[in-house]
Motif scaffolding. Structure first.
Motif, mmCIF file in Angstrom:
data_model
loop_
_atom_site.group_PDB
_atom_site.id
_atom_site.type_symbol
_atom_site.label_atom_id
_atom_site.label_comp_id
_atom_site.label_asym_id
_atom_site.label_seq_id
_atom_site.Cartn_x
_atom_site.Cartn_y
_atom_site.Cartn_z
ATOM 1 N N ASP A 533 81.908 91.217 27.560
ATOM 2 C CA ASP A 533 81.519 91.233 26.139
ATOM 3 C C ASP A 533 81.970 89.951 25.450
ATOM 4 O O ASP A 533 81.244 89.405 24.607
ATOM 5 C CB ASP A 533 82.130 92.453 25.440
ATOM 6 N N GLU A 536 79.635 87.066 26.501
ATOM 7 C CA GLU A 536 78.333 87.179 25.848
ATOM 8 C C GLU A 536 78.414 86.737 24.391
ATOM 9 O O GLU A 536 77.509 86.065 23.876
ATOM 10 C CB GLU A 536 77.817 88.617 25.950
ATOM 11 N N LYS A 537 79.513 87.112 23.711
ATOM 12 C CA LYS A 537 79.712 86.711 22.311
ATOM 13 C C LYS A 537 79.855 85.192 22.220
ATOM 14 O O LYS A 537 79.240 84.533 21.374
ATOM 15 C CB LYS A 537 80.960 87.402 21.758
ATOM 16 N N THR A 539 78.795 82.926 24.352
ATOM 17 C CA THR A 539 77.527 82.282 24.702
ATOM 18 C C THR A 539 76.602 82.221 23.481
ATOM 19 O O THR A 539 75.949 81.196 23.220
ATOM 20 C CB THR A 539 76.833 83.040 25.848
ATOM 21 N N GLY A 540 76.576 83.281 22.731
ATOM 22 C CA GLY A 540 75.748 83.306 21.520
ATOM 23 C C GLY A 540 76.210 82.272 20.495
ATOM 24 O O GLY A 540 75.387 81.603 19.854
ATOM 25 N N GLU A 541 77.515 82.153 20.356
ATOM 26 C CA GLU A 541 78.052 81.187 19.390
ATOM 27 C C GLU A 541 77.755 79.748 19.824
ATOM 28 O O GLU A 541 77.440 78.882 18.993
ATOM 29 C CB GLU A 541 79.557 81.404 19.234
ATOM 30 N N ARG A 543 75.200 78.762 21.606
ATOM 31 C CA ARG A 543 73.769 78.536 21.357
ATOM 32 C C ARG A 543 73.529 78.189 19.876
ATOM 33 O O ARG A 543 72.680 77.331 19.558
ATOM 34 C CB ARG A 543 72.961 79.780 21.738
ATOM 35 N N GLN A 544 74.293 78.847 18.989
ATOM 36 C CA GLN A 544 74.135 78.577 17.568
ATOM 37 C C GLN A 544 74.602 77.168 17.217
ATOM 38 O O GLN A 544 73.960 76.459 16.435
ATOM 39 C CB GLN A 544 74.926 79.611 16.743
ATOM 40 N N VAL A 580 72.592 77.111 29.876
ATOM 41 C CA VAL A 580 72.636 77.133 28.409
ATOM 42 C C VAL A 580 72.713 75.690 27.900
ATOM 43 O O VAL A 580 72.107 75.330 26.894
ATOM 44 C CB VAL A 580 73.846 77.950 27.899
#
Length: 591
Positions: A533, A536-537, A539-541, A543-544, A580
């Protein structure tokens, strides 16, 4: 030679029409030169048994007759010569003696032609008889792979090596690539002669002289076979159906040393009767011959057996398996296989061969082992598939029974894997293929897996194979270890302990392997794992950040999350691997 006795083979021909020619082979009649006689009998379509009126049937005449009968000769005539040397009454006695001698053989109902070679009396009748019989001769198989038994070889100045023999099957063209067996040497056909006339093509049944390039005469032996490339496999063991002639001086016992004659070759070997302890005179039996040197043959070929000493013909028969496996006796299954091969129906023989193979068999192997053409195999495959007896995958064939056996083996293999690796979701395709010992190519293997899923409860998911009812279940102790690892990873956040600190015993290693394989934790590097988890969190940050700034570097990660250089670099390299980011110098840009 002083006595006018033929020692070597003699060759000639005569034409019976503008487009039909009869090839003649004169073989030695004397018993001492029987070996030379047997060099060519396999290539004969028709036989003239010649008996001198003033001598009658000789012991070697009976032996010749037995040999011809055993190799499956079907057409022939009896020629009585020197009729000018005897009176009419004596000639009748000689004819009666011959008829008694040929009783029960292929010559029992053959025409008898008396001739006088000096006055040529009877020669017109002889020629007409030959013409009539020639019309009844069965054509040889021109569609089969070409094969010549070499009975002579020599060198021609300016041309090189020349081999001669009868083209027993197939067709040969100038410039064809051929192979010499048993050494499996590739040669090229430079020229072809049929009865001293240059030809571009030779056909089954013709006597041929072939100029071969790519080999010296010294490397060829009389008795070698010239054949289409990769259509035969040299062997030192054959299974046969053998009949011992009633006139043999003794039975054929286990491990008797024998002389085997095949084509134009003589070989030494040992006999192993399979369905009886000893093959008596007048008896037929299945026999394995274990040879002292290799040779090339095909199922259905005829052979002659002579005793090692004294050298007398004792029997003969046909080859059932040209590349046999060793067996010391015949069980019920083996006997049934022999009967199918002996029957000679191509479809039954192919099915039997596939049943014995256990595994997949390539088309080329079947064509080579069973001496059938590609077209013939295509028809047989189609029929067997319609009957539900075989499965075709690409160029590979397998009997339906063996496919079921492979299915059971596959199910047991995956089930055993689940038992030993209860925390893994399944077995990788690579490991499965290796342990199944399947040699199929990638596309063929895909089809094989597809077939398996229809006969056993096998499921494939992302190159992982598992049984349909399998579920990962942690034992109470394993569940406790799993929760401890997850709790610790969440607590340590983005700077976790090294992997080795989590797996200080085999049980914890097993649990960790299961968690990694199920994706509950993520391996970022060899030494670092993270809570899924959290990754995944993160990775999202990342990408942002890339969307806002169009790039990111190690300092960005270090400053934003307060990480040391070691963790920052490990995380960026992980993002490179999962595509990524892509590294350009010290920067990471979006993929």
């Amino acid at each position: 030679q002083k006595r006018g006795i033929s020692i070597e083979l003699g060759f000639s021909h005569f034409d019976i029409s503008d487009d039909e020619r009869i090839g003649l082979i004169d073989v030695p009649g004397h018993e001492k030169f029987l070996k030379n006689m047997m060099l060519v009998v396999a290539g004969m379509d028709m036989v003239m048994l010649i008996v001198a009126a003033d001598e009658g049937v000789m012991p070697q005449t009976r032996e010749h007759l037995a040999i011809l009968d055993m190799i499956g000769q079907k057409k022939g005539l009896v020629v009585i010569t020197k009729i000018d040397n005897v009176d009419e009454d004596f000639l009748m006695l000689v004819e009666d003696d011959i008829r008694e001698s040929v009783k029960g053989t292929f010559l029992e109902d053959a025409p008898f032609v008396p001739v006088d070679s000096i006055s040529k009396k009877g020669f017109d009748t002889l020629i007409e008889t030959i013409k009539d019989l020639a019309k009844e001769v069965e054509g040889r198989n021109e569609a089969a792979p070409a094969r010549v038994f070499i009975d002579r070889l020599f060198t021609v100045k300016g041309f090189g090596t020349v081999v001669t023999g009868t083209l027993v099957e197939g067709t040969i063209h100038v410039d064809d690539e051929m192979m010499l067996y048993p050494d499996e040497t590739r040669v090229k056909v430079r020229g072809i002669q049929v009865h001293s006339r240059a030809e571009k093509t030779a056909f089954a049944g013709q006597r041929v002289a072939i100029n071969v390039a790519g080999i010296d005469k010294e490397k060829i032996e009389r008795g070698d076979t010239l054949a289409a490339p990769s259509t035969m496999t040299p062997t030192m063991m054959i299974d046969c159906k053998i009949r011992i002639i009633p006139e043999a001086s003794k039975a054929l016992d286990h491990w008797d040393r024998v002389r085997l004659y095949h084509g134009a070759r003589e070989l030494l070997g040992r006999a192993v009767p399979l369905d009886v302890d000893s093959v008596s005179q007048g008896q037929e039996a299945y026999v394995q011959i274990r040879l002292e040197e290799s040779f090339a043959c095909k199922a259905g070929d005829r052979i002659i057996l002579r005793a090692y000493s004294p050298m007398e013909t004792i029997g003969g028969g046909s080859i059932l398996d040209a590349n046999a496996k060793k067996h010391s006796h015949a069980d019920e299954n083996l006997l049934e296989t022999f009967k199918v091969k002996e029957k000679g129906e191509p479809k039954d023989i192919v099915e039997s061969y596939l049943m014995q193979a256990d595994d997949f068999v390539d088309n080329k192997v079947i064509i080579e082992k069973l001496s059938i053409s590609e077209g013939q195999l295509g028809e047989i495959k189609e029929a067997l598939v319609l009957e539900g007896k075989i499965i075709v995958i690409g160029n590979q064939l397998i009997h339906e029974k063996n496919m079921q056996d492979l299915g059971q083996k596959a199910q047991d293999l995956v089930k055993d894997f689940h038992r030993q690796n209860s925390l893994k979701s399944g077995m990788s395709r690579e490991e499965f293929k290796s342990k199944m010992k399947i040699t199929l190519k990638t596309k063929e293997f895909d089809q094989f897996i597809d077939k398996l899923t229809k006969i056993i409860p096998l499921v494939e998911d992302k190159a992982i194979l598992k049984l349909a009812d399998f579920e990962i279940v942690y034992s109470p102790d394993q569940e406790k270890i799993k929760q401890e690892i997850l709790t610790r990873l969440k607590k340590e956040g983005l700077e976790p302990s090294l992997v080795k600190d989590y797996i200080d015993n085999p049980q914890r290693q097993t649990v960790m392997d299961g968690m990694l394989e199920q994706g509950l934790v993520i391996r970022v590097s060899d030494d670092l794992i993270y809570d899924r988890d959290l990754i995944e969190k993160l990775t999202g940050e990342v990408r942002q950040i890339l969307a806002d700034k169009k790039e990111i570097n190690m300092n960005d990660i270090r400053d934003k999350y307060g990480l040391s250089r070691k963790f920052s670099i490990a995380l960026l390299e992980y993002f490179d691997r999962i595509r990524v980011t892509r590294r350009v110098g010290d920067k990471r840009l979006p993929m």
